[in-house]
Motif scaffolding. Structure first.
Motif, PDB file in Angstrom:
ATOM      1  N   LYS A  80      30.868 -27.846  10.844  1.00  0.00           N
ATOM      2  CA  LYS A  80      32.209 -27.679  10.297  1.00  0.00           C
ATOM      3  C   LYS A  80      32.712 -26.256  10.570  1.00  0.00           C
ATOM      4  O   LYS A  80      31.919 -25.349  10.816  1.00  0.00           O
ATOM      5  N   PRO A  81      34.027 -26.049  10.494  1.00  0.00           N
ATOM      6  CA  PRO A  81      34.556 -24.696  10.710  1.00  0.00           C
ATOM      7  C   PRO A  81      34.034 -23.720   9.665  1.00  0.00           C
ATOM      8  O   PRO A  81      33.648 -24.109   8.555  1.00  0.00           O
ATOM      9  N   GLY A  82      34.038 -22.443  10.046  1.00  0.00           N
ATOM     10  CA  GLY A  82      33.627 -21.406   9.107  1.00  0.00           C
ATOM     11  C   GLY A  82      34.767 -21.001   8.203  1.00  0.00           C
ATOM     12  O   GLY A  82      35.664 -21.798   7.905  1.00  0.00           O
ATOM     13  N   VAL A  83      34.773 -19.763   7.790  1.00  0.00           N
ATOM     14  CA  VAL A  83      35.806 -19.255   6.895  1.00  0.00           C
ATOM     15  C   VAL A  83      36.910 -18.610   7.727  1.00  0.00           C
ATOM     16  O   VAL A  83      36.730 -18.338   8.915  1.00  0.00           O
ATOM     17  N   PRO A  84      38.081 -18.360   7.109  1.00  0.00           N
ATOM     18  CA  PRO A  84      39.136 -17.663   7.850  1.00  0.00           C
ATOM     19  C   PRO A  84      38.625 -16.345   8.425  1.00  0.00           C
ATOM     20  O   PRO A  84      37.937 -15.580   7.755  1.00  0.00           O
ATOM     21  N   GLY A  85      38.942 -16.105   9.671  1.00  0.00           N
ATOM     22  CA  GLY A  85      38.464 -14.920  10.368  1.00  0.00           C
ATOM     23  C   GLY A  85      37.366 -15.225  11.362  1.00  0.00           C
ATOM     24  O   GLY A  85      37.149 -14.458  12.305  1.00  0.00           O
ATOM     25  N   ASP A  86      36.630 -16.335  11.165  1.00  0.00           N
ATOM     26  CA  ASP A  86      35.645 -16.773  12.152  1.00  0.00           C
ATOM     27  C   ASP A  86      36.379 -17.391  13.340  1.00  0.00           C
ATOM     28  O   ASP A  86      37.507 -17.891  13.190  1.00  0.00           O
ATOM     29  N   PRO A  87      35.787 -17.378  14.525  1.00  0.00           N
ATOM     30  CA  PRO A  87      36.439 -17.995  15.690  1.00  0.00           C
ATOM     31  C   PRO A  87      36.819 -19.444  15.391  1.00  0.00           C
ATOM     32  O   PRO A  87      36.013 -20.220  14.849  1.00  0.00           O
ATOM     33  N   GLU A  88      38.045 -19.825  15.734  1.00  0.00           N
ATOM     34  CA  GLU A  88      38.546 -21.155  15.398  1.00  0.00           C
ATOM     35  C   GLU A  88      37.709 -22.261  16.036  1.00  0.00           C
ATOM     36  O   GLU A  88      37.574 -23.349  15.470  1.00  0.00           O
ATOM     37  N   SER A  89      37.166 -21.984  17.216  1.00  0.00           N
ATOM     38  CA  SER A  89      36.421 -23.027  17.931  1.00  0.00           C
ATOM     39  C   SER A  89      34.984 -23.164  17.422  1.00  0.00           C
ATOM     40  O   SER A  89      34.285 -24.109  17.796  1.00  0.00           O
ATOM     41  N   MET A  90      34.545 -22.227  16.578  1.00  0.00           N
ATOM     42  CA  MET A  90      33.141 -22.224  16.148  1.00  0.00           C
ATOM     43  C   MET A  90      32.916 -23.220  15.019  1.00  0.00           C
ATOM     44  O   MET A  90      33.680 -23.286  14.063  1.00  0.00           O
ATOM     45  N   ARG A  91      31.839 -23.979  15.137  1.00  0.00           N
ATOM     46  CA  ARG A  91      31.443 -24.921  14.098  1.00  0.00           C
ATOM     47  C   ARG A  91      30.047 -24.540  13.601  1.00  0.00           C
ATOM     48  O   ARG A  91      29.126 -24.368  14.392  1.00  0.00           O
ATOM     49  N   PHE A  92      29.930 -24.399  12.279  1.00  0.00           N
ATOM     50  CA  PHE A  92      28.661 -24.013  11.664  1.00  0.00           C
ATOM     51  C   PHE A  92      27.954 -25.252  11.122  1.00  0.00           C
ATOM     52  O   PHE A  92      28.596 -26.170  10.580  1.00  0.00           O
ATOM     53  N   PRO A  93      26.621 -25.280  11.199  1.00  0.00           N
ATOM     54  CA  PRO A  93      25.883 -26.394  10.602  1.00  0.00           C
ATOM     55  C   PRO A  93      25.803 -26.255   9.078  1.00  0.00           C
ATOM     56  O   PRO A  93      25.550 -25.166   8.556  1.00  0.00           O
ATOM     57  N   HIS A  94      26.016 -27.363   8.377  1.00  0.00           N
ATOM     58  CA  HIS A  94      25.911 -27.418   6.929  1.00  0.00           C
ATOM     59  C   HIS A  94      24.934 -28.535   6.575  1.00  0.00           C
ATOM     60  O   HIS A  94      25.110 -29.672   7.029  1.00  0.00           O
ATOM     61  N   ALA A  95      23.935 -28.222   5.779  1.00  0.00           N
ATOM     62  CA  ALA A  95      22.924 -29.213   5.379  1.00  0.00           C
ATOM     63  C   ALA A  95      23.276 -29.749   4.001  1.00  0.00           C
ATOM     64  O   ALA A  95      23.337 -28.989   3.024  1.00  0.00           O
ATOM     65  N   TYR A  96      23.465 -31.049   3.893  1.00  0.00           N
ATOM     66  CA  TYR A  96      23.901 -31.669   2.648  1.00  0.00           C
ATOM     67  C   TYR A  96      22.706 -32.166   1.838  1.00  0.00           C
ATOM     68  O   TYR A  96      22.464 -33.356   1.682  1.00  0.00           O
ATOM     69  N   GLY A  97      21.959 -31.204   1.339  1.00  0.00           N
ATOM     70  CA  GLY A  97      20.802 -31.495   0.502  1.00  0.00           C
ATOM     71  C   GLY A  97      19.839 -30.330   0.523  1.00  0.00           C
ATOM     72  O   GLY A  97      19.911 -29.447   1.403  1.00  0.00           O
ATOM     73  N   ALA A  98      18.955 -30.304  -0.466  1.00  0.00           N
ATOM     74  CA  ALA A  98      17.932 -29.256  -0.519  1.00  0.00           C
ATOM     75  C   ALA A  98      16.972 -29.433   0.652  1.00  0.00           C
ATOM     76  O   ALA A  98      16.509 -30.546   0.926  1.00  0.00           O
ATOM     77  N   LEU A  99      16.667 -28.333   1.319  1.00  0.00           N
ATOM     78  CA  LEU A  99      15.800 -28.386   2.497  1.00  0.00           C
ATOM     79  C   LEU A  99      14.354 -28.166   2.088  1.00  0.00           C
ATOM     80  O   LEU A  99      14.049 -27.227   1.345  1.00  0.00           O
ATOM     81  N   PRO A 100      13.432 -28.997   2.558  1.00  0.00           N
ATOM     82  CA  PRO A 100      12.024 -28.761   2.219  1.00  0.00           C
ATOM     83  C   PRO A 100      11.563 -27.398   2.729  1.00  0.00           C
ATOM     84  O   PRO A 100      11.870 -27.000   3.856  1.00  0.00           O
ATOM     85  N   ALA A 101      10.823 -26.671   1.901  1.00  0.00           N
ATOM     86  CA  ALA A 101      10.275 -25.391   2.358  1.00  0.00           C
ATOM     87  C   ALA A 101       9.389 -25.593   3.585  1.00  0.00           C
ATOM     88  O   ALA A 101       9.278 -24.696   4.437  1.00  0.00           O
TER      89      ALA A 101
END
Length: 374
Positions: A80-101
């Motif tokens: 998904k896109p980052g926050v305002p100020g990040d490059p518009e074309s950049m997409r960051f990975p978001h993990a929808y859940g707790a990640l196992p250690a």
């Protein structure tokens, strides 16, 4: 066999955040409750959130995550896109859940430059050899009170245990010759009672050898690894989980045999250093008891998917009875139960334990050299 890892994802956090994740078993920062996902990045992206949120901080770490392990845990990753100020074309990975250690393959100290600015990190391929080679210096840096840039690496200083050479030394991984190691040790370790360094990797073999000419003692170490899961392993009867204080009398005896000139305060610090390490990773003490007396013991350091075996020792009068093998197998069991797929250790190249570990399934993964001014 360990599976190959492609394009690992990164999670930026503090050492305290990571230690909390090791206790709970999952990486679940406040953002998970606040917005429903865990922020991740690629190596090319991570400097942006690091600079925005942690400008100038010199204690941050990067958790290198295995995408396949995230998938196996059923955690969805959306780009998904980052926050305002990040490059518009950049997409960051978001993990929808707790990640196992246990999805964390390695933990990389992530430091800004001299002006406090972060840049894209170099992330080594997280194969078994690199994971093993990176664990010890990473842990020492996370546990240290201070870190000083030196030629070819960093120096660590750990105020609580100044007598521990391991925790107050140069960690050299880049280009450095023997003269530079000597000079940097004098500068960065000024005020300490010793000068010490560890040189990691084949490219530093020449520098390690040249340290003899500067009046330093040098020992070659073999890095060895084995899968945590075992096939046809022997029993682990008699091995129990204990706390560090339970091991103190045995370790006191070991150090008095090894270093008869050592003071009581120095001996205390050599045990206390593992308490310091336990603030940065999960330290699991294991022992074989004769009544209430420890006759054999080891430490297992669990750091995500990788575990480190340390300080395996049997009292002389109890050797040859299988206690070391039982501890080794119990440590691998504990590592596998924690989700680790790899156990690593280092041992003196000139001594018999390397052959003993090889008979128990450990294979060579690299070399390092420990050196100290005589």
């Amino acid at each position: 066999m360990l599976s190959p890892v492609e394009d690992p994802l990164l999670h930026l956090c503090t050492p305290a955040d990571w230690r909390a994740a090791l206790t709970s078993g999952s990486v679940a920062p406040p953002s998970l409750q606040e917005v429903g996902f865990v922020h991740l990045s690629t190596a090319e992206q991570v400097a942006l959130p690091a600079q925005r949120l942690f400008a100038g901080r010199r204690d941050m770490v990067l958790l290198v995550l295995d995408r396949a392990a995230i998938d196996r845990a059923g955690i969805e990753v959306r780009w998904k896109p980052g926050v305002p100020g990040d490059p518009e074309s950049m997409r960051f990975p978001h993990a929808y859940g707790a990640l196992p250690a246990s999805a964390v393959l390695t933990v990389l100290p992530y430091r800004p430059d001299g002006e406090g600015r972060f840049s894209a990190p170099s992330v080594p391929v997280p194969d078994a050899a690199n994971r093993a080679a990176l664990l010890e210096p990473s842990l020492l840096r996370r546990a240290a009170t201070a870190e000083i840039a030196v030629t070819g690496g960093v120096a660590v200083r750990t105020d609580a245990v100044p007598a521990s050479r391991m925790h107050n030394q140069l960690l050299v991984e880049g280009t450095a010759d023997a003269a530079a190691v000597v000079a940097e040790a004098d500068r960065a370790l000024d005020g300490l009672p010793h000068r010490a360094a560890t040189l990691y990797g084949e490219t530093l073999a020449g520098a390690a050898g040249d340290l003899y000419g500067h009046g330093w003692a040098v020992d070659e170490l073999r890095l060895m690894t084995a899968p945590a899961a075992r096939e046809g392993a022997g029993g682990t009867d008699g091995v129990v989980d204990v706390d560090l204080e339970t091991l103190r009398p045995q370790w006191d005896a070991v150090w008095r045999r090894t270093l008869p000139e050592i003071s009581d305060d120095e001996i205390a610090q050599l045990t206390d250093r593992y308490r310091v390490e336990d603030t940065a990773t999960r330290v699991v003490p294991l022992a074989v008891l004769d009544g209430v007396t420890v006759i054999a013991s080891c430490l297992l350091k669990i750091d995500g998917a990788t575990a480190w075996l340390d300080s395996l020792e049997t009292e002389p009068e109890h050797r040859g009875r299988g206690h070391g093998r039982a501890l080794l197998e119990a440590a691998r069991d504990r590592a596998a139960a924690a989700g680790c797929d790899l156990v690593a250790l280092s041992t003196l190249a000139r001594d018999w334990p390397q052959d003993w570990y090889a008979r128990h399934g450990f294979t060579d993964a690299g070399r390092s050299w420990v050196a100290a001014k005589v």
